[in-house]
Each structure stands twice: as C-alpha cells, then as structure tokens.
Design a protein around this motif. Structure first.
Motif, PDB file in Angstrom:
ATOM      1  N   UNK A   1      18.319  92.657  -9.449  1.00 24.62           N
ATOM      2  CA  UNK A   1      17.841  91.972 -10.651  1.00 24.62           C
ATOM      3  C   UNK A   1      18.828  92.157 -11.791  1.00 24.62           C
ATOM      4  N   UNK A   2      19.275  93.402 -11.962  1.00 26.91           N
ATOM      5  CA  UNK A   2      20.104  93.713 -13.114  1.00 26.91           C
ATOM      6  C   UNK A   2      21.504  93.130 -12.997  1.00 26.91           C
ATOM      7  N   UNK A   3      22.107  93.299 -11.816  1.00 29.17           N
ATOM      8  CA  UNK A   3      23.473  92.813 -11.636  1.00 29.17           C
ATOM      9  C   UNK A   3      23.506  91.301 -11.448  1.00 29.17           C
TER      10      UNK A   3
ATOM     11  N   UNK B   1      20.361  88.625 -11.466  1.00 30.10           N
ATOM     12  CA  UNK B   1      19.524  87.693 -12.216  1.00 30.10           C
ATOM     13  C   UNK B   1      19.708  87.858 -13.721  1.00 30.10           C
ATOM     14  N   UNK B   2      19.578  89.111 -14.219  1.00 26.57           N
ATOM     15  CA  UNK B   2      19.642  89.315 -15.673  1.00 26.57           C
ATOM     16  C   UNK B   2      21.003  88.910 -16.218  1.00 26.57           C
ATOM     17  N   UNK B   3      22.051  89.129 -15.434  1.00 26.97           N
ATOM     18  CA  UNK B   3      23.381  88.782 -15.914  1.00 26.97           C
ATOM     19  C   UNK B   3      23.781  87.373 -15.480  1.00 26.97           C
ATOM     20  N   UNK B   4      22.837  86.630 -14.896  1.00 27.30           N
ATOM     21  CA  UNK B   4      23.083  85.242 -14.446  1.00 27.30           C
ATOM     22  C   UNK B   4      24.216  85.132 -13.432  1.00 27.30           C
TER      23      UNK B   4
ATOM     24  N   UNK C   1      19.073  94.701 -19.907  1.00 31.88           N
ATOM     25  CA  UNK C   1      18.218  94.598 -18.724  1.00 31.88           C
ATOM     26  C   UNK C   1      18.275  95.893 -17.942  1.00 31.88           C
TER      27      UNK C   1
ATOM     28  N   UNK D   1      29.480  91.816 -15.997  1.00 29.59           N
ATOM     29  CA  UNK D   1      28.614  90.634 -16.062  1.00 29.59           C
ATOM     30  C   UNK D   1      29.232  89.550 -16.923  1.00 29.59           C
TER      31      UNK D   1
END
Lengths: 332, 431
Positions: A291-293, A295-298, B393, B430
């Motif tokens: 999720x963090x690497x 989805x959250x960072x797109x 996040x 990111x």
C-alpha cells in the motif's frame, strides 16, 4: 477446495475417455460408434464449463492483469494519459534490492505463523469446550463467538484501541487496580513487539469464531460410540484427542489452518489502523508495504509486483496443502 | 463415511468464506444527453452549503441557457481512487475539488488544465500565499484555492481567569508561563493537563519548525531532501519538546485523533488544545457546560507579538484536462470565486475563502474563528510534491521522531537525522 474435489470426482471418468481415445481412433471410420462415445466424452467438460468460465473471469483475468501491470511503469501520469510503458522486471528488481522489503517479508511470515498458531490452538480448545458444555452455555458461547465474528474489523480495531489506550484505556486501569503494578500511562504501542501483540490479539479475537465453530461442527460428526470404545481401551483425554479427534478432523484442521494463513498473511485493516505501521515502521507487513510503496505513492506497477510476490509466496505455502489433498483423495 | 462428512463441512465452510468477501460498488456517472450541455461539478462533502451551491447553479444556468449543472457531492473517503478513475476515464467531470495536499499529485500527472493565464481574472491578489502554492506545479497554476482552515489554540476562559491570567499569551515563553500558572491553579486535580498536546501532533510540529525558519524537506536541484536536521528545524523540534514537557500530560506516542482530542478536552480536565474549528465545535457539542467558557488565540511564535506559521488545510478547485467543457467549467469556477459566493462561504461555513480578505471582513471579529483568520496570513503547506504523500502514508517519520524524542529513546539530533534521511529516501523512492 471445492474445485479440488469436483475435479477429482470427475477426474476418474475424465481419464477414462482420455485413455480410450487412442482406442477410439482406429474406429473413426464407423460413425455410429463415434457418436455416443463423443457425447460421453464431451458431457463432463460441458458440465464443468460454467465453473471453469466463472473462475477464468473472476480469478484468471484479474491475476493476468496484475501480472501484466507488474511489468509496467504505471504511475498516475501513465494511468491518466493511458500510456503503456513496459519496463520488464524493473519493478521486481526495485523491490528485491530494497533491504526493508526483506525484513518486512520475514516479519510478515513470523507474524502470520504466530496468528495462525494461536488461532488454531485457542479455537481447538474452544471447540472442545463447546462439545462438552450444556445446551444453555453452549448457546451463550456460540452467540458470543458469532458476535465477535460479525463485528466489522474497523469497529473492532477502534474498540480495542480504546481498551488499550495509554491514558484512558480500561486495560491499564484494570491491571493497576488488580495489583499487577502501576500500569497508569503504560503505552502498549511503545515497541514493535508490544504493538504486534495487540494487533495479533485483535486479529485472533475475530479469527477464532470461524475456526472454533467449524471444528465444533466436525466434532459433532464423531459418533459417541467411538469415544466409548477408545475409553474402554483405556485412553485418557490427551490420547483421545491424538488418536481419535485429530485423525478424524484432519481435513478440517487443514482447511481452517490454510484459510487462516491466507487471511493473516494479507491482513491489512487491523494492522494499518492500529499504528499505520508504527512505531518506527516496526509493524509494517507486506500488505502495508504494498500500500505504502505502491498505492499511496501512485506506483501501481510496483504495487502489482509486490502483490505478485505475495501471491507466489501463498501459492508456495498452499502447494503443501494441495499435495496433501491430492494424496488423501487417492486414498478414498 | 464420517470422513467424507467432515470433508463436506470443510467444503461448506470454504464456500461461506468465498461468499463473504466482496468488493465496493462502482461509480454512478450521469452524462449529458440531448441538445443542451451538462456541466458536471464534483465538490466534497461538507465543503459548500447546499443552498449556496443551489443558488450559484441557478445563477449560472440563468446566464448560460442550455447548460444544466449536474452537481454531485463526493465523500472524502476513497476520493483519491475515485478521482484517479474519473480523470483516466471517458466521463471526466468538468470541475473538481481537490484537497490542497493532493493537488500537486494530480497536476504532475497531467490530468488538470493549466489556469496560469487566468489567475489575475480569478482574483489571485487576495489569495493566501500558501494556498496559491498548493495549486502550483512546475511553475504553473493547475488548481486554484477554494477555501482553507487552520489550527489555533482553544482555551478555557474560566480556568484562565481562575489562574489569574488576564490576556492570552503573545509568545511561546509567555504561553509556557501561562500553562504553568494553569497547572499550579489546578494542582488538586491529578487528571488536569494545562495543554492537551499528544506527542505525534505533527502539524503543530510543522508550525514550530516553520516558526524557526526551518522546513520539513527542501528541494535540491530535482531531488527532495529531509530538512529536519538543519539548525532551524532542530530549534523547532526543541520548541515542541519544551512546550510538551512544560504543559502537556498527553501520551508521547499518540496523535490528536487517537483518541480524538476534542473528546478529551470536553471531559473538562484540559486547559488548552491546539485544534481546528470543527474540533472546537465538537468539544462544545460533547459538553454543553463549556458553552461561553471557550476562547481562542493563534499559536504563538517564539518572536513576541507574532504568530507561528500554521499548516493550511483546505481545498482547491481544478478543471480536469479531459473535460469537454473547459470554458463553461472556467465560468463556473469564476462564479464560485466571486465576492458574492466567497462571502457566503465564509459566513455559512466558517472557512477562510480563497479571497482571504473576505475572510478577514466576515470572520475577523468572530470570537472563535478570529484567531484562525489572524494566523492564516503566513500559513504554509507541506512540501508541494506528489512524493510527499508517500511520507505521510503508513508510518510517518515525523511522528516516530517525536515519540522517540519525548519518551527519551533518542536525542533530538539523532532522531531528527534518522527521520530526515527516511524522508529523503521515501521521497526519492516515490518520485
């Protein structure tokens, strides 16, 4: 599980026409002989066609998409502009070269093992208890189990967080009042281990009911005469469990254990809600990492790659289960 | 035979579980039909009062015959995914509202129309600097401010009076002295805390870092770097530590939402909290006895007489690049940013409108919100880059840093250095 059984049930007749086709070939000339034979050969396939189609549509296609996306650089920009940028295995290389990924993987495996182990042991004990209880108490315990099971994970997590709250939590108050020392302002989310302990508690609290009720259902299927017989043979409670209950309920133990592995390995809600992976990233598991690497960072490509790694790990674990199932089916 | 029965139970159990997992529903999408045009507007839940939008749409439709406004209220929960889907899809809405920290992400993705040439026409001379920046990417304006809100100190006027404090503090030193007076006046109540400031209130930390001239992260060339280990940021972190140790008994390892600080404040054993307007109102709603006993002042600065720069939370308006009605969408945005509706937004929602001067006119003397308007002028935002989302996040390094410092597990220098390099690493991975 269902498919395993269906396939294997139809397995025997399937193999027969397959083997028979070689014999059928020379007869190809006589149409009369082929007609009914072919219908018999096609029918089983037709019968499983709907379920195969459903599986391909509901499982195969999404899995194919995830596998495809894991080979793409797919960030928000690519998604909105609808461009396809193949990067080969770059996403996988990025993950495998991240040392944090490896510690998260080890942590996730250990965490899963702890959750599943505790769930199975406690659920077995509760199932045995249910079997021994009188009707009224059994009903009460069953209702309690179902209520715990029916609580949405989000609600359950919030409630548990309040229970273990540092300043206002009832747990600290009870422990202090009961004379276990001064627990006022004790933080349960101070270290990774302690936080994991609370997360594990929340998860198994909700995982036990299903396993316990399933095992209890299995216990009711064991005829009372068998208990009597084994008692006459001089077996104590432990012997009864090992020599009677365990072998008879083996398929149930296995399916519930493996279902638990699947759930606990990829659990997200509880782990995320408790401390968002904190303190100090110590409770980040693989699904939070994805999720963090991702989805959250797109970075949807990277998220897909992490998911594929998780799928591969689960498939590896389930191989043992499938192998066992195949072997016992042959025994039947 | 029995074995088969047991296996059957297992099958049923598996089927039950398979049936249990389900996924969320899809998106309803109304599209235009017939000869007239439809302008689809998405605003967020709680942003603009219903009547305000109804009046605005009526006025818009009167001046744009043959156009029908399809107004949809969206929920914050899951909005990122929904916006992503909408911007990538075929039925893109024409006007969208974005959280001001989300704007950079969607601007950088190329999903929004460039409004740089039109900012003057939209009245940008009255916008808050921080809000203007939140809509910018690569030197261009892709989103324009809609409204904002920020934190201020909520205090108990009755307790202040009892402790002999005549006027709210105007510097951090004064603030701490007042806090100690409060604590002394309430020393018979063991539950009393002068300021309920949990250890992980990182928006407050950001304020104190900015107050010392520091930053959370800075851009070096095209790379972002954590900046918590600069002397200015370290001074801000020490300032938080000092305030926390002198005034707060809140846990070092929770944030302001777990438990909700307004609930704690409402219990009555708290002298002050650093809160948003809704939290102040929720506290009043939770304990009616507090009515008339609550005042506010801006978060003080270390420089006497100034206020600490606050984090500006709020929303921007943007026009998706995929919208087929660019000009109409612009007209709608312009109408929403006009004096008439901005004034109403301030009045009816208690938020600072894009035209901050109107916020001053309408809310400047409000007993609760006056402090918010006062401290908004030098408000700032988190690093304006899509990669910042990856820092917040999951485990937020700022929160972990503060817990380590306040619980004595690490020195300020060491914890700040670690957190800084983690921010650098996360923003690099990111971007």
């Amino acid at each position: 599980m269902t498919i395993e059984k269906q396939d294997l049930r139809t397995g025997a007749p399937q193999r027969a026409p397959g083997a028979g086709s070689a014999e059928a070939a020379p007869e190809a000339g006589s149409k009369a002989a082929v007609g009914p034979g072919r219908r018999a050969r096609v029918l089983p396939y037709l019968l499983i066609l709907p379920s195969v189609a459903a599986f391909v549509a509901l499982l195969g296609y999404p899995l194919y998409q995830v596998a495809r996306i894991s080979l793409l650089k797919l960030d928000l920009g690519e998604l909105i502009r609808r461009t396809t940028v193949f990067v080969g295995l770059a996403n996988y290389r990025a993950i495998f070269s991240d040392p944090f990924f490896w510690s998260v993987t080890v942590r996730t495996v250990v965490f899963t093992a702890a959750c599943v182990g505790l769930t199975m042991v406690l659920a077995t004990l509760i199932a045995l208890l249910l079997d021994k209880l009188g009707r009224a108490m059994r009903l009460a315990v069953s209702i309690a189990l179902v209520l715990a099971w029916a609580t949405p994970p989000l609600t359950a997590t919030v409630v548990w967080q309040w229970l273990f709250d540092t300043q206002f939590g009832v747990v600290n108050w009870v422990l202090s009042a009961a004379g276990f020392g001064d627990f006022s302002n004790h933080s349960w989310f101070d270290t990774g281990l302690s936080t994991f302990a609370i997360i594990t508690l929340i998860i198994i609290w909700q995982a036990i009911p299903f396993v316990a009720l399933t095992l209890y259902a299995g216990l009711t299927a064991i005829p009372r005469e068998l208990y009597e017989a084994i008692r006459v043979d001089g077996a104590g409670p432990w012997q009864t469990f090992r020599s009677l209950i365990l072998p008879v309920l083996r398929p149930l133990f296995l399916i519930t254990a493996f279902l638990s592995i699947i759930w606990d390995f990829k659990v997200f809600t509880q782990v995320f809600l408790v401390r968002h992976g904190g303190p100090d990233r110590q409770t980040i598991t693989l699904s939070l990492y994805a999720y963090q690497e991702g989805i959250a960072a797109s970075h949807f490509g990277k998220a897909a790659a992490i998911s594929m790694v998780m799928v591969a790990m689960l498939v590896l674990a389930l191989t043992f289960y499938i192998r066992y199932m195949l072997r016992t089916q042959e025994d039947l | 035979m029995k074995r088969r029965y047991v296996a059957a139970i297992a099958v049923i159990a598996a089927l039950i579980i398979a049936g249990c997992s389900s996924s969320g529903g899809g998106t309803k999408q109304a599209s235009s039909s017939g000869g007239s045009k439809t302008l689809t507007v998405w605003l967020m839940d709680g942003s603009a009062p219903k009547q305000l939008v109804a009046d605005l749409n009526a006025e818009f439709q009167a001046s744009h015959p043959n156009v029908k406004v399809n107004y949809q209220v969206q929920q914050w929960n899951g909005i990122q995914d929904k916006l992503t889907t909408a911007l990538a899809g075929n039925s893109t809405p024409d006007v969208i509202e974005l959280g001001n920290t989300q704007s950079a992400k969607f601007a950088a993705s190329g999903g929004l129309s460039d409004l740089t040439a039109k900012v003057g026409d939209l009245g940008n001379q009255n916008w808050l600097k921080g809000m203007t920046e939140s809509g910018q990417w690569d030197g261009k304006q892709f989103a324009v401010p809609f409204y904002s809100a920020n934190r201020f100190v909520v205090y108990r006027t009755d307790l202040f009076k009892k402790a002999g404090i005549s006027s709210p503090p105007t510097s951090i030193d004064e603030w701490i002295q007042d806090g100690q007076k409060l604590a002394a006046a309430n020393r018979n109540n063991p539950k009393f805390t002068a300021l309920y400031l949990p250890g992980q209130a990182w928006y407050v930390l950001a304020s104190l870092i900015w107050d010392q001239g520091g930053n959370l992260a800075v851009k070096n060339g095209d790379k972002w770097q954590g900046a918590l280990d600069t002397p200015q940021a370290l001074a801000g972190i020490r300032s938080y530590e000092q305030i926390y140790k002198a005034m707060s008994k809140a846990p070092a390892d929770t944030d302001e939402a777990t438990p909700q600080q307004f609930e704690v404040f409402a219990k009555g054993d708290v002298g002050m909290m650093i809160a948003l307007p809704w939290e102040a109102n929720s506290a009043l709603g939770a304990n009616k006895k507090l009515t008339g006993k609550i005042g506010t002042f801006p978060i003080p600065s270390h420089t006497a007489g100034q206020t600490a720069p606050v984090f500006l939370g709020g929303s921007d308006l943007a026009i998706p690049a995929g919208s087929a009605n660019q000009d109409l969408a612009y007209d709608w945005v312009k109408l929403m940013l006009s004096e008439k509706y901005q004034t109403r937004l301030a009045k009816e929602n208690g938020a600072i409108p894009a035209s901050a001067n109107l916020g001053q006119t309408v809310l400047g003397n409000d007993p609760l919100l006056g402090s918010m308007v006062k401290s908004s002028a030098n408000g700032q935002i988190t690093p304006n880059d899509p990669s910042w989302a990856g820092v917040e996040a999951g485990a937020n390094p700022l929160k972990d840093m503060m817990t380590k410092i306040l619980s004595g597990k690490a020195s300020v220098d060491q914890a700040a250095k670690e957190a800084s390099s983690l921010i650098t690493q996360k923003m690099a991975s990111s971007s």
